[in-house]
Design a protein around this motif. Structure first.
Motif, PDB file in Angstrom:
ATOM      1  N   GLN A 206       0.726  -1.137   0.039  1.00 15.26           N
ATOM      2  CA  GLN A 206      -0.096   0.121  -0.168  1.00 15.26           C
ATOM      3  C   GLN A 206       1.025   1.000   0.576  1.00 15.26           C
ATOM      4  OE1 GLN A 206      -2.629  -0.745   3.674  1.00 15.26           O
ATOM      5  NE2 GLN A 206      -3.903  -2.190   2.576  1.00 15.26           N
ATOM      6  N   ALA A 209       2.103   1.644  -3.621  1.00 13.85           N
ATOM      7  CA  ALA A 209       1.258   1.813  -4.460  1.00 13.85           C
ATOM      8  C   ALA A 209       0.286   3.938  -3.596  1.00 13.85           C
ATOM      9  CB  ALA A 209      -0.406   1.488  -3.992  1.00 13.85           C
ATOM     10  N   ALA A 210       1.281   3.892  -3.039  1.00 15.88           N
ATOM     11  CA  ALA A 210       0.076   5.093  -2.859  1.00 15.88           C
ATOM     12  C   ALA A 210       1.590   6.687  -3.372  1.00 15.88           C
ATOM     13  CB  ALA A 210       0.769   6.015  -0.987  1.00 15.88           C
ATOM     14  N   ASN A 213       0.059   5.360  -7.703  1.00 20.30           N
ATOM     15  CA  ASN A 213      -1.110   3.532  -7.250  1.00 20.30           C
ATOM     16  C   ASN A 213      -1.222   3.058  -8.874  1.00 20.30           C
ATOM     17  OD1 ASN A 213      -2.207   5.724  -9.844  1.00 20.30           O
ATOM     18  ND2 ASN A 213      -3.457   6.724  -8.187  1.00 20.30           N
ATOM     19  N   LYS A 216       0.527  -2.275  -7.421  1.00 19.43           N
ATOM     20  CA  LYS A 216       0.012  -2.663  -6.571  1.00 19.43           C
ATOM     21  C   LYS A 216       0.606  -4.567  -6.115  1.00 19.43           C
ATOM     22  CE  LYS A 216      -4.679  -0.595  -6.473  1.00 19.43           C
ATOM     23  NZ  LYS A 216      -4.156   0.412  -7.511  1.00 19.43           N
TER      24      LYS A 216
END
Length: 223
Positions: A206, A209-210, A213, A216
């Motif tokens: 996460q 992906a922040a 995005n 993943k």
């Protein structure tokens, strides 16, 4: 501590170092790391470190650009990109030694691997994922990427160590290179534990992906 006179105002470069100067430099030093061939890392009285690196001969690429100089150049480029890493004070070559010597200021703190063992934290894993993603976005391919080469500083920031093997691209890394870099980390059982097997592992993906995005966990695991 007052350093030996030959160290004053030493420019960054591969400098000649006599056996007598080396003896003066390591006075009162503590051995941090050693192997069957001798001392690898010394901690000096002023808190700086000496790292001994073996010289390689022709036709190795290290003959053209020695490990010590690669370390120093990478430190300079990483710092210019805002990545915290060891600060190189000088690089030396001595005819009396079979090793080149890197004199540097170490990064304070614990490795990410050690910090997770001490106190598992989803927040820290998320921060690590975002940190690696930012390296990739900046075009930095850190070949020695694993959780033992990322340091958690006392203020919580992250830094890199063991930086001799880094490639710098002009733009963000291609997807296949990012996957290859993460796959290198997953080769280490102690890191797979945190990034795949731990109940906290999703925080790492996460965090990545922040920053991007589109990428993943499933992308990196080939699913």
């Amino acid at each position: 501590m007052t350093l030996p006179a030959f160290l004053e105002a030493t420019p960054l470069g591969l400098q000649a170092l006599s056996a007598a100067d080396f003896d003066a430099l390591q006075q009162g030093a503590e051995i941090i790391e050693a192997d069957h061939k001798g001392i690898r890392v010394l901690s000096l009285a002023d808190g700086s470190f000496l790292k001994m690196v073996r010289r390689k001969g022709f036709p190795s690429s290290a003959w053209l650009l020695p490990y010590a100089m690669r370390f120093a150049l990478n430190a300079r480029r990483l710092a210019a990109l805002g990545i915290i890493c060891p600060q190189v004070l000088a690089c030396y070559r001595s005819p009396a030694l079979s090793d080149d010597i890197i004199h540097y200021q170490p990064v304070p703190g614990r490795t990410l691997r050690a910090e997770l063992e001490r106190a598992p934290q989803a927040e820290l894993l998320g921060k690590a994922g975002a940190f690696i993603a930012r390296l990739h976005e900046a075009g930095i391919f850190f070949r020695a990427l694993h959780l033992g080469n990322i340091v958690v500083l006392p203020d919580g920031a992250l830094a890199l160590i063991d930086i001799a093997d880094v490639r710098f691209a002009r733009r963000s890394l291609p997807l296949r290179v990012r996957r290859k870099n993460i796959a290198n980390t997953l080769r280490y059982a102690e890191d797979r534990q945190w990034l795949l097997d731990s109940p906290l592992s999703e925080a790492f993906w996460q965090g990545y992906a922040a920053v991007n995005n589109e990428l993943k966990r499933e992308f990196f695991l080939g699913a």
